[in-house]
Write an enzyme that holds these catalytic residues in place. Structure first.
Site, PDB file in Angstrom:
ATOM      1  N   ASP A   7     -32.710  -9.847  13.459  1.00  0.00           N
ATOM      2  CA  ASP A   7     -33.918  -9.915  14.649  1.00  0.00           C
ATOM      3  C   ASP A   7     -33.835 -11.486  14.680  1.00  0.00           C
ATOM      4  O   ASP A   7     -33.155 -12.301  14.091  1.00  0.00           O
ATOM      5  CB  ASP A   7     -35.240  -9.294  14.400  1.00  0.00           C
ATOM      6  CG  ASP A   7     -35.900 -10.061  12.785  1.00  0.00           C
ATOM      7  OD1 ASP A   7     -35.344 -11.214  12.308  1.00  0.00           O
ATOM      8  OD2 ASP A   7     -36.994  -9.714  12.529  1.00  0.00           O
ATOM      9  N   CYS A  64     -33.342 -10.742   8.859  1.00  0.00           N
ATOM     10  CA  CYS A  64     -34.605 -10.823   9.582  1.00  0.00           C
ATOM     11  C   CYS A  64     -35.271 -11.998   8.540  1.00  0.00           C
ATOM     12  O   CYS A  64     -34.700 -12.942   8.199  1.00  0.00           O
ATOM     13  CB  CYS A  64     -35.428  -9.611   9.568  1.00  0.00           C
ATOM     14  SG  CYS A  64     -36.038  -9.006   7.951  1.00  0.00           S
ATOM     15  N   GLY A  67     -35.587 -10.601   5.291  1.00  0.00           N
ATOM     16  CA  GLY A  67     -34.620  -9.533   4.614  1.00  0.00           C
ATOM     17  C   GLY A  67     -35.232  -8.235   4.235  1.00  0.00           C
ATOM     18  O   GLY A  67     -34.593  -7.168   4.281  1.00  0.00           O
ATOM     19  N   GLY A  69     -38.012  -6.189   5.829  1.00  0.00           N
ATOM     20  CA  GLY A  69     -38.361  -4.976   6.626  1.00  0.00           C
ATOM     21  C   GLY A  69     -36.852  -4.458   7.363  1.00  0.00           C
ATOM     22  O   GLY A  69     -36.791  -3.159   7.142  1.00  0.00           O
ATOM     23  N   HIS A  97     -22.850  -3.559  -9.505  1.00  0.00           N
ATOM     24  CA  HIS A  97     -23.502  -2.392 -10.434  1.00  0.00           C
ATOM     25  C   HIS A  97     -24.049  -1.350  -9.116  1.00  0.00           C
ATOM     26  O   HIS A  97     -23.993  -0.175  -9.548  1.00  0.00           O
ATOM     27  CB  HIS A  97     -24.485  -2.895 -10.977  1.00  0.00           C
ATOM     28  CG  HIS A  97     -24.008  -3.637 -12.226  1.00  0.00           C
ATOM     29  ND1 HIS A  97     -24.910  -3.976 -13.178  1.00  0.00           N
ATOM     30  CD2 HIS A  97     -22.895  -3.931 -12.691  1.00  0.00           C
ATOM     31  CE1 HIS A  97     -24.366  -4.651 -14.215  1.00  0.00           C
ATOM     32  NE2 HIS A  97     -22.840  -4.551 -13.875  1.00  0.00           N
ATOM     33  N   ASN A  98     -24.477  -1.782  -8.100  1.00  0.00           N
ATOM     34  CA  ASN A  98     -25.413  -0.838  -7.004  1.00  0.00           C
ATOM     35  C   ASN A  98     -24.272  -0.566  -5.931  1.00  0.00           C
ATOM     36  O   ASN A  98     -24.517   0.475  -5.112  1.00  0.00           O
ATOM     37  CB  ASN A  98     -26.590  -1.487  -6.428  1.00  0.00           C
ATOM     38  CG  ASN A  98     -27.340  -2.493  -7.482  1.00  0.00           C
ATOM     39  OD1 ASN A  98     -27.814  -3.301  -7.187  1.00  0.00           O
ATOM     40  ND2 ASN A  98     -27.487  -1.750  -8.560  1.00  0.00           N
ATOM     41  N   ARG A 108     -36.166 -16.909   6.955  1.00  0.00           N
ATOM     42  CA  ARG A 108     -37.686 -17.946   6.374  1.00  0.00           C
ATOM     43  C   ARG A 108     -37.457 -17.913   4.978  1.00  0.00           C
ATOM     44  O   ARG A 108     -38.545 -18.625   4.422  1.00  0.00           O
ATOM     45  CB  ARG A 108     -38.879 -17.253   6.922  1.00  0.00           C
ATOM     46  CG  ARG A 108     -38.749 -17.036   8.635  1.00  0.00           C
ATOM     47  CD  ARG A 108     -39.923 -16.154   9.169  1.00  0.00           C
ATOM     48  NE  ARG A 108     -39.473 -16.056  10.528  1.00  0.00           N
ATOM     49  CZ  ARG A 108     -40.152 -15.020  11.354  1.00  0.00           C
ATOM     50  NH1 ARG A 108     -40.888 -14.287  10.660  1.00  0.00           N
ATOM     51  NH2 ARG A 108     -39.882 -15.073  12.594  1.00  0.00           N
ATOM     52  N   ARG A 131     -19.829   3.554 -15.665  1.00  0.00           N
ATOM     53  CA  ARG A 131     -21.170   3.912 -15.828  1.00  0.00           C
ATOM     54  C   ARG A 131     -21.913   3.955 -14.454  1.00  0.00           C
ATOM     55  O   ARG A 131     -22.864   4.541 -14.677  1.00  0.00           O
ATOM     56  CB  ARG A 131     -21.691   3.236 -16.999  1.00  0.00           C
ATOM     57  CG  ARG A 131     -22.239   1.968 -17.029  1.00  0.00           C
ATOM     58  CD  ARG A 131     -22.434   1.095 -18.140  1.00  0.00           C
ATOM     59  NE  ARG A 131     -22.849  -0.108 -18.112  1.00  0.00           N
ATOM     60  CZ  ARG A 131     -22.249  -1.140 -18.112  1.00  0.00           C
ATOM     61  NH1 ARG A 131     -20.774  -0.990 -17.882  1.00  0.00           N
ATOM     62  NH2 ARG A 131     -22.590  -2.480 -17.681  1.00  0.00           N
ATOM     63  N   HIS A 132     -21.572   2.831 -13.578  1.00  0.00           N
ATOM     64  CA  HIS A 132     -22.409   2.611 -12.671  1.00  0.00           C
ATOM     65  C   HIS A 132     -22.259   3.831 -11.505  1.00  0.00           C
ATOM     66  O   HIS A 132     -23.181   4.018 -10.647  1.00  0.00           O
ATOM     67  CB  HIS A 132     -22.248   1.210 -11.917  1.00  0.00           C
ATOM     68  CG  HIS A 132     -22.426   0.218 -13.071  1.00  0.00           C
ATOM     69  ND1 HIS A 132     -23.686   0.061 -13.354  1.00  0.00           N
ATOM     70  CD2 HIS A 132     -21.597  -0.650 -13.822  1.00  0.00           C
ATOM     71  CE1 HIS A 132     -23.531  -1.125 -14.311  1.00  0.00           C
ATOM     72  NE2 HIS A 132     -22.120  -1.374 -14.404  1.00  0.00           N
ATOM     73  N   ARG A 135     -24.992   6.331 -11.646  1.00  0.00           N
ATOM     74  CA  ARG A 135     -26.261   5.765 -11.043  1.00  0.00           C
ATOM     75  C   ARG A 135     -26.409   5.935  -9.621  1.00  0.00           C
ATOM     76  O   ARG A 135     -27.491   6.293  -9.262  1.00  0.00           O
ATOM     77  CB  ARG A 135     -26.502   4.550 -11.951  1.00  0.00           C
ATOM     78  CG  ARG A 135     -26.514   4.560 -13.403  1.00  0.00           C
ATOM     79  CD  ARG A 135     -26.520   3.309 -13.994  1.00  0.00           C
ATOM     80  NE  ARG A 135     -26.473   3.338 -15.465  1.00  0.00           N
ATOM     81  CZ  ARG A 135     -26.348   2.572 -16.355  1.00  0.00           C
ATOM     82  NH1 ARG A 135     -25.556   1.582 -15.944  1.00  0.00           N
ATOM     83  NH2 ARG A 135     -26.241   2.736 -17.690  1.00  0.00           N
TER      84      ARG A 135
HETATM   85  C1  RB5 Z   1     -40.768 -10.777  12.147  1.00  0.00           C
HETATM   86  O1  RB5 Z   1     -41.624 -11.814  12.584  1.00  0.00           O
HETATM   87  C2  RB5 Z   1     -40.671 -10.404  10.808  1.00  0.00           C
HETATM   88  O2  RB5 Z   1     -41.876  -9.428  10.403  1.00  0.00           O
HETATM   89  C3  RB5 Z   1     -39.266 -10.003  10.515  1.00  0.00           C
HETATM   90  O3  RB5 Z   1     -38.340 -10.902  10.607  1.00  0.00           O
HETATM   91  C4  RB5 Z   1     -39.020  -9.667   8.999  1.00  0.00           C
HETATM   92  O4  RB5 Z   1     -39.410 -10.841   8.126  1.00  0.00           O
HETATM   93  C5  RB5 Z   1     -39.589  -8.302   8.418  1.00  0.00           C
HETATM   94  O5  RB5 Z   1     -39.585  -7.826   7.329  1.00  0.00           O
END
Ligand code: RB5
Length: 149
Positions: A7, A64, A67, A69, A97-98, A108, A131-132, A135
């Site tokens: 985004d 985002c 990261g 959302g 592992h995952n 940000r 073993r992973h 899981r």
């Molecule tokens: C957008 O403002 C912000 O909410 C989005 O980039 C992200 O951080 C959401 O998890």
């Protein structure tokens, strides 16, 4: 093939990752967004998650603001294991592992250099299996309703 999405909050680190992919001749498809206009991250999470589960891409990278959302949205798609990463150790371990299939990062939270470093580690680290595997299979069982606890 690597599927990319972001985004507005993740655009700059996604573009830094794209530069790294191009410099290293790694094929990718960018599902947007492409400008700094405000957009809704679930749209891009969904496109990249679907590309990965349809085997159109081996792995995905979503960015985002935090990261978080975009990882939450991607993880709603069956078969997706999206991991938010903000250090080198987690970039490596979530592959080892995952068997994470989507790397999520926050524009940000980390720098462009860090995003490139974590992408490089993520894309070059294999799943350990052993073993992973059990899981990761349990995660899938929770997802498809067959988990017995
Ligand atoms: C957008 O403002 C912000 O909410 C989005 O980039 C992200 O951080 C959401 O998890």
């Amino acid at each position: 093939m690597i599927a990319l999405g972001c985004d507005h909050g993740g655009l700059e680190i996604k573009n830094a990752v794209i530069k790294y992919l191009e410099e290293n001749n790694i094929q990718y498809k960018d599902y947007g967004c492409y400008t700094s206009d405000s957009v809704d991250y679930p749209q891009y999470a969904y496109k990249v998650a679907k590309a990965v589960t349809a085997n159109e891409a081996e792995l995905g990278i979503l960015c985002c603001g935090t990261g978080i959302g975009i990882s939450m949205a991607a993880n709603k798609v069956n078969g997706i294991r999206a991991a938010v990463v903000s250090n080198e150790f987690c970039a490596e371990m979530t592959r080892r592992h995952n068997n994470a299939n989507i790397l999520c990062m926050g524009g940000r939270v980390i720098t462009e250099e860090e995003a490139v470093k974590y992408a490089d580690i993520f894309l070059n680290t294999p799943f350990e299996g052993d073993r992973h595997t059990k899981r990761v299979d349990m995660i899938a069982a929770i997802e498809n309703g067959t988990f017995e606890g």
